[in-house]
Design a protein around this motif. Structure first.
Motif, PDB file in Angstrom:
ATOM      1  N   SER A  85       2.544  -4.064  -0.920  1.00  0.00           N
ATOM      2  CA  SER A  85       1.121  -4.086  -1.242  1.00  0.00           C
ATOM      3  C   SER A  85       0.501  -5.425  -0.878  1.00  0.00           C
ATOM      4  O   SER A  85       1.194  -6.382  -0.520  1.00  0.00           O
ATOM      5  CB  SER A  85       0.900  -3.779  -2.729  1.00  0.00           C
ATOM      6  OG  SER A  85       1.672  -4.641  -3.535  1.00  0.00           O
ATOM      7  N   ARG A  86      -0.813  -5.476  -0.993  1.00  0.00           N
ATOM      8  CA  ARG A  86      -1.564  -6.692  -0.662  1.00  0.00           C
ATOM      9  C   ARG A  86      -1.214  -7.812  -1.643  1.00  0.00           C
ATOM     10  O   ARG A  86      -0.932  -7.563  -2.815  1.00  0.00           O
ATOM     11  CB  ARG A  86      -3.057  -6.389  -0.710  1.00  0.00           C
ATOM     12  CG  ARG A  86      -3.937  -7.548  -0.264  1.00  0.00           C
ATOM     13  CD  ARG A  86      -5.375  -7.137  -0.087  1.00  0.00           C
ATOM     14  NE  ARG A  86      -6.180  -8.269   0.361  1.00  0.00           N
ATOM     15  CZ  ARG A  86      -7.190  -8.782  -0.330  1.00  0.00           C
ATOM     16  NH1 ARG A  86      -7.540  -8.275  -1.504  1.00  0.00           N
ATOM     17  NH2 ARG A  86      -7.874  -9.812   0.151  1.00  0.00           N
TER      18      ARG A  86
ATOM     19  N   SER B 235      -0.028  -0.552   0.305  1.00  0.00           N
ATOM     20  CA  SER B 235      -1.201  -0.333  -0.536  1.00  0.00           C
ATOM     21  C   SER B 235      -2.179  -1.484  -0.343  1.00  0.00           C
ATOM     22  O   SER B 235      -1.794  -2.662  -0.423  1.00  0.00           O
ATOM     23  CB  SER B 235      -0.795  -0.247  -2.009  1.00  0.00           C
ATOM     24  OG  SER B 235      -1.941  -0.155  -2.826  1.00  0.00           O
TER      25      SER B 235
ATOM     26  N   PRO C 137      -3.859   0.639   5.155  1.00  0.00           N
ATOM     27  CA  PRO C 137      -3.120   1.260   4.046  1.00  0.00           C
ATOM     28  C   PRO C 137      -2.524   2.588   4.451  1.00  0.00           C
ATOM     29  O   PRO C 137      -3.054   3.295   5.316  1.00  0.00           O
ATOM     30  CB  PRO C 137      -4.204   1.443   2.967  1.00  0.00           C
ATOM     31  CG  PRO C 137      -5.494   1.450   3.706  1.00  0.00           C
ATOM     32  CD  PRO C 137      -5.301   0.551   4.886  1.00  0.00           C
TER      33      PRO C 137
ATOM     34  N   ARG D 204       0.963   2.533  -8.786  1.00  0.00           N
ATOM     35  CA  ARG D 204       0.654   2.831  -7.374  1.00  0.00           C
ATOM     36  C   ARG D 204       1.931   2.920  -6.546  1.00  0.00           C
ATOM     37  O   ARG D 204       2.083   3.828  -5.710  1.00  0.00           O
ATOM     38  CB  ARG D 204      -0.276   1.765  -6.802  1.00  0.00           C
ATOM     39  CG  ARG D 204      -1.712   1.865  -7.272  1.00  0.00           C
ATOM     40  CD  ARG D 204      -2.612   0.986  -6.433  1.00  0.00           C
ATOM     41  NE  ARG D 204      -2.247  -0.430  -6.485  1.00  0.00           N
ATOM     42  CZ  ARG D 204      -2.711  -1.292  -7.380  1.00  0.00           C
ATOM     43  NH1 ARG D 204      -3.557  -0.885  -8.326  1.00  0.00           N
ATOM     44  NH2 ARG D 204      -2.352  -2.566  -7.347  1.00  0.00           N
ATOM     45  N   ASP D 205       2.833   1.969  -6.738  1.00  0.00           N
ATOM     46  CA  ASP D 205       4.105   2.014  -6.008  1.00  0.00           C
ATOM     47  C   ASP D 205       4.848   3.314  -6.294  1.00  0.00           C
ATOM     48  O   ASP D 205       5.376   3.971  -5.387  1.00  0.00           O
ATOM     49  CB  ASP D 205       4.991   0.830  -6.419  1.00  0.00           C
ATOM     50  CG  ASP D 205       4.495  -0.507  -5.904  1.00  0.00           C
ATOM     51  OD1 ASP D 205       3.650  -0.522  -4.986  1.00  0.00           O
ATOM     52  OD2 ASP D 205       4.954  -1.538  -6.416  1.00  0.00           O
TER      53      ASP D 205
ATOM     54  N   THR E 112       6.615  -8.148  -2.616  1.00  0.00           N
ATOM     55  CA  THR E 112       5.948  -7.005  -3.255  1.00  0.00           C
ATOM     56  C   THR E 112       6.806  -5.749  -3.222  1.00  0.00           C
ATOM     57  O   THR E 112       6.334  -4.669  -3.594  1.00  0.00           O
ATOM     58  CB  THR E 112       4.609  -6.694  -2.557  1.00  0.00           C
ATOM     59  OG1 THR E 112       4.862  -6.183  -1.218  1.00  0.00           O
ATOM     60  CG2 THR E 112       3.730  -7.923  -2.453  1.00  0.00           C
TER      61      THR E 112
ATOM     62  N   GLY F  80      -1.263  -6.148  -5.156  1.00  0.00           N
ATOM     63  CA  GLY F  80      -0.079  -5.803  -5.929  1.00  0.00           C
ATOM     64  C   GLY F  80       0.740  -6.999  -6.354  1.00  0.00           C
ATOM     65  O   GLY F  80       1.787  -6.831  -6.989  1.00  0.00           O
TER      66      GLY F  80
ATOM     67  N   THR G 249      -0.133  -1.974 -10.538  1.00  0.00           N
ATOM     68  CA  THR G 249       0.788  -2.126  -9.407  1.00  0.00           C
ATOM     69  C   THR G 249       1.945  -1.133  -9.466  1.00  0.00           C
ATOM     70  O   THR G 249       2.234  -0.428  -8.492  1.00  0.00           O
ATOM     71  CB  THR G 249       1.338  -3.557  -9.356  1.00  0.00           C
ATOM     72  OG1 THR G 249       0.254  -4.474  -9.183  1.00  0.00           O
ATOM     73  CG2 THR G 249       2.321  -3.723  -8.210  1.00  0.00           C
TER      74      THR G 249
END
Length: 252
Positions: A118-119, A201, A138, A102-103, A163, A205, A99
């Motif tokens: 994110s999801r 994303s 996304p 990616r962020d 998130t 996450g 997580t």
């Protein structure tokens, strides 16, 4: 020179028992070379019930203060935020592996992106998970898109404020979280979206724990009169910010 992501957690006594699970999820995060995370846990109060659950880890800072709600706790925790980015992690939630990386990649890759989301999967009491069908595509989220969706869907945003990953300077410029008894995180999200583009994303996450003691499950959270007042203030702030025509540096 190492660069930091500050993970901010507001906690009160009922949710303190979940801190070890949150910590375990942080230890599973892998970051690019030269980056590290630092976890700032801020108790919303001064009880003796939270400290025993705080992990013994040099990367963790624990502070206490007079109670004012999660928005106040998170905002006062920014006094310890010495990194370029701030990541929200509620005490009862968990970050799936990957997580933070990616962020970070989303915001490091585009200076015009002010924040990322994110999801989410709900983590149910039996250990199973449940998703949400309304996720956006996304990628970038345009200014004002979150407010438009939120207004059209009974004040439910298409991205989850729990998130949030955000640039520290932008977060401070907006004053942190809203001074509301609830929805303070949604208020911040809409304010951010009023002045800057965001990112979504599609990878999971956050594991968002559902349990009887959580604040959003209490009757007071859905009181109709208070909810209407909260939503009115949240919307008014976002619209006023948009009308000021101030844009976060680097946006289109």
């Amino acid at each position: 020179m190492r660069r930091r992501i500050i993970v901010v957690t507001a906690v009160h006594a009922p949710s303190a028992r979940f801190l070890p699970d949150a910590h375990a999820s942080l230890t599973r995060q892998e970051l690019p070379a030269g980056w590290e995370w630092h976890w700032v846990i801020q108790e919303d109060g001064t009880s003796g019930a939270v400290a025993p659950h705080v992990p013994d880890d040099a990367r963790v800072t624990f502070r206490q203060g007079r109670p004012g709600g999660p928005g106040v706790a998170r905002t006062i925790a920014l006094a310890q935020a010495d990194g370029e980015y701030v990541k929200v992690l509620d005490a009862d939630d968990q970050l799936p592996p990957g997580t933070l990386a990616r962020d970070l990649a989303a915001l490091e890759g585009d200076r015009g992106i002010g924040w990322a989301t994110s999801r989410v999967l709900d983590l149910l009491p039996d250990g199973s998970t449940a998703g949400f069908d309304g996720d956006p595509e996304p990628g970038p989220i345009g200014r004002g898109a979150v407010l438009d969706f939120w207004k059209a869907h009974d004040f439910l945003a298409q991205v989850h404020p729990a998130t949030l990953f955000v640039r520290r300077d932008l977060l401070l410029a907006l004053g942190g979280w809203m001074a509301l008894p609830a929805s303070e995180d949604t208020g911040l999200l809409l304010a951010l979206n009023a002045v800057s583009r965001g990112w979504f994303s599609a990878e999971v996450g956050l594991l968002y724990r559902k349990w009887p003691g959580q604040a959003t499950g209490q009757a007071s959270h859905t009181d109709a009169a208070e909810r209407a007042a909260r939503m009115a203030v949240v919307e008014a702030r976002a619209r006023q910010l948009a009308d000021l025509n101030w844009r976060y540096p680097g946006v289109d």
